[in-house]
Design a protein around this motif. Structure first.
Motif, PDB file in Angstrom:
ATOM      1  N   VAL A  18      -2.569 -27.936 -43.342  1.00  0.00           N
ATOM      2  CA  VAL A  18      -3.341 -28.129 -42.403  1.00  0.00           C
ATOM      3  C   VAL A  18      -4.513 -29.636 -43.097  1.00  0.00           C
ATOM      4  O   VAL A  18      -4.701 -30.448 -42.866  1.00  0.00           O
ATOM      5  CB  VAL A  18      -4.584 -27.185 -41.827  1.00  0.00           C
ATOM      6  CG1 VAL A  18      -5.310 -27.406 -40.954  1.00  0.00           C
ATOM      7  CG2 VAL A  18      -3.470 -26.488 -40.737  1.00  0.00           C
ATOM      8  N   GLY A  19      -4.999 -28.726 -44.933  1.00  0.00           N
ATOM      9  CA  GLY A  19      -5.446 -30.466 -44.611  1.00  0.00           C
ATOM     10  C   GLY A  19      -4.577 -30.931 -45.803  1.00  0.00           C
ATOM     11  O   GLY A  19      -5.282 -32.238 -45.760  1.00  0.00           O
ATOM     12  N   VAL A  21      -3.053 -32.175 -43.752  1.00  0.00           N
ATOM     13  CA  VAL A  21      -2.602 -33.293 -42.176  1.00  0.00           C
ATOM     14  C   VAL A  21      -3.827 -34.125 -42.176  1.00  0.00           C
ATOM     15  O   VAL A  21      -4.091 -35.409 -41.556  1.00  0.00           O
ATOM     16  CB  VAL A  21      -2.096 -32.893 -41.252  1.00  0.00           C
ATOM     17  CG1 VAL A  21      -2.755 -32.987 -39.536  1.00  0.00           C
ATOM     18  CG2 VAL A  21      -0.376 -32.366 -41.232  1.00  0.00           C
ATOM     19  N   ILE A  22      -4.764 -33.378 -42.934  1.00  0.00           N
ATOM     20  CA  ILE A  22      -6.360 -33.776 -42.164  1.00  0.00           C
ATOM     21  C   ILE A  22      -6.719 -35.159 -43.965  1.00  0.00           C
ATOM     22  O   ILE A  22      -7.273 -35.984 -43.529  1.00  0.00           O
ATOM     23  CB  ILE A  22      -7.231 -32.874 -42.371  1.00  0.00           C
ATOM     24  CG1 ILE A  22      -7.321 -31.719 -41.211  1.00  0.00           C
ATOM     25  CG2 ILE A  22      -9.296 -33.340 -43.285  1.00  0.00           C
ATOM     26  CD1 ILE A  22      -8.161 -30.936 -41.431  1.00  0.00           C
ATOM     27  N   VAL A  23      -5.672 -35.015 -44.412  1.00  0.00           N
ATOM     28  CA  VAL A  23      -6.051 -35.949 -45.495  1.00  0.00           C
ATOM     29  C   VAL A  23      -5.296 -37.144 -44.653  1.00  0.00           C
ATOM     30  O   VAL A  23      -5.997 -38.200 -45.181  1.00  0.00           O
ATOM     31  CB  VAL A  23      -6.002 -35.414 -46.848  1.00  0.00           C
ATOM     32  CG1 VAL A  23      -5.822 -36.859 -47.757  1.00  0.00           C
ATOM     33  CG2 VAL A  23      -6.452 -34.400 -47.804  1.00  0.00           C
ATOM     34  N   TYR A  24      -3.916 -37.045 -44.388  1.00  0.00           N
ATOM     35  CA  TYR A  24      -3.593 -37.829 -44.064  1.00  0.00           C
ATOM     36  C   TYR A  24      -3.979 -38.853 -43.420  1.00  0.00           C
ATOM     37  O   TYR A  24      -3.701 -40.235 -42.989  1.00  0.00           O
ATOM     38  CB  TYR A  24      -2.214 -37.482 -44.079  1.00  0.00           C
ATOM     39  CG  TYR A  24      -0.834 -39.115 -43.638  1.00  0.00           C
ATOM     40  CD1 TYR A  24      -0.223 -39.440 -43.844  1.00  0.00           C
ATOM     41  CD2 TYR A  24      -1.088 -38.762 -42.280  1.00  0.00           C
ATOM     42  CE1 TYR A  24       0.339 -40.372 -43.465  1.00  0.00           C
ATOM     43  CE2 TYR A  24      -0.507 -39.112 -41.550  1.00  0.00           C
ATOM     44  CZ  TYR A  24       0.466 -40.826 -42.635  1.00  0.00           C
ATOM     45  OH  TYR A  24       1.043 -41.665 -41.924  1.00  0.00           O
ATOM     46  N   VAL A  25      -4.351 -38.477 -42.479  1.00  0.00           N
ATOM     47  CA  VAL A  25      -5.271 -38.919 -41.154  1.00  0.00           C
ATOM     48  C   VAL A  25      -6.094 -39.668 -41.933  1.00  0.00           C
ATOM     49  O   VAL A  25      -6.721 -40.636 -41.313  1.00  0.00           O
ATOM     50  CB  VAL A  25      -5.451 -37.362 -39.456  1.00  0.00           C
ATOM     51  CG1 VAL A  25      -6.098 -38.413 -38.648  1.00  0.00           C
ATOM     52  CG2 VAL A  25      -4.134 -37.638 -39.095  1.00  0.00           C
ATOM     53  N   ALA A  26      -7.166 -39.432 -42.208  1.00  0.00           N
ATOM     54  CA  ALA A  26      -8.340 -39.620 -42.660  1.00  0.00           C
ATOM     55  C   ALA A  26      -7.544 -41.063 -43.253  1.00  0.00           C
ATOM     56  O   ALA A  26      -8.605 -42.060 -43.390  1.00  0.00           O
ATOM     57  CB  ALA A  26      -9.023 -38.466 -43.693  1.00  0.00           C
ATOM     58  N   HIS A  28      -4.975 -42.677 -43.469  1.00  0.00           N
ATOM     59  CA  HIS A  28      -4.293 -43.567 -42.023  1.00  0.00           C
ATOM     60  C   HIS A  28      -5.454 -44.382 -41.799  1.00  0.00           C
ATOM     61  O   HIS A  28      -5.462 -45.463 -41.356  1.00  0.00           O
ATOM     62  CB  HIS A  28      -3.711 -42.932 -41.644  1.00  0.00           C
ATOM     63  CG  HIS A  28      -2.785 -43.901 -40.769  1.00  0.00           C
ATOM     64  ND1 HIS A  28      -3.191 -44.278 -39.250  1.00  0.00           N
ATOM     65  CD2 HIS A  28      -1.335 -44.800 -40.967  1.00  0.00           C
ATOM     66  CE1 HIS A  28      -2.825 -45.231 -38.895  1.00  0.00           C
ATOM     67  NE2 HIS A  28      -1.677 -45.952 -39.897  1.00  0.00           N
ATOM     68  N   TYR A  29      -6.472 -44.068 -41.050  1.00  0.00           N
ATOM     69  CA  TYR A  29      -7.984 -44.655 -40.523  1.00  0.00           C
ATOM     70  C   TYR A  29      -8.245 -45.429 -41.761  1.00  0.00           C
ATOM     71  O   TYR A  29      -8.630 -46.415 -41.304  1.00  0.00           O
ATOM     72  CB  TYR A  29      -8.613 -42.920 -39.903  1.00  0.00           C
ATOM     73  CG  TYR A  29      -9.827 -44.216 -39.834  1.00  0.00           C
ATOM     74  CD1 TYR A  29      -9.806 -44.862 -38.017  1.00  0.00           C
ATOM     75  CD2 TYR A  29     -10.845 -44.160 -39.994  1.00  0.00           C
ATOM     76  CE1 TYR A  29     -11.403 -45.081 -37.484  1.00  0.00           C
ATOM     77  CE2 TYR A  29     -12.269 -44.508 -39.309  1.00  0.00           C
ATOM     78  CZ  TYR A  29     -11.987 -45.090 -38.001  1.00  0.00           C
ATOM     79  OH  TYR A  29     -13.420 -45.813 -38.001  1.00  0.00           O
TER      80      TYR A  29
END
Length: 129
Positions: A18-19, A21-26, A28-29
């Motif tokens: 989960v961490g 995925v959150i780091v990847y999304v941030a 990417h943004y």
């Protein structure tokens, strides 16, 4: 069905995933999406300086589209009521098939029952040559 044993190692792996995925999304943004938005905003400002006209689109449902929308809602409600009232599996299947068929037929009627009108207006901020 197997019993899944949950221990601290499983919870730690799930938290790590989960961490990540959150780091990847941030990332990417901040690395992809924000620079793209800035670039697009700059291009839009450049294009606005050369703008000649403004096109306004108006989309409305026709009478046939309104009838199709009403029949779509009625079909969905009818299918749910008949599904809940069904006493056999075959009646439930028939209700599901009628739901799918009604959504396709009346959904196409709503999608195709629209009228588009375009108006072209002269741009106000352009300087004469």
């Amino acid at each position: 069905m197997q019993n899944i044993e949950v221990n601290t190692q499983t919870i730690a792996i799930a938290a790590l995933v989960v961490g990540a995925v959150i780091v990847y999304v941030a990332a990417h943004y901040f690395l992809v999406t924000r620079p793209r938005r800035r670039r697009i905003a700059g291009e839009e400002a450049e294009l606005a300086a050369r703008e000649l006209a403004i096109i306004v689109e108006d989309v409305r449902l026709t009478a046939g589209g309104i009838v199709a929308a009403v029949l779509l809602v009625v079909t969905i409600l009818y299918s749910f009521v008949t599904y809940e009232a069904a006493t056999t599996v075959f009646q439930q299947i028939a209700s599901g098939v009628s739901l799918i068929a009604g959504c396709i037929v009346w959904g196409l009627g709503v999608a195709l029952g629209r009228r588009r009108t375009y108006r072209v207006l002269r741009s106000e901020h352009r300087q004469p040559m």
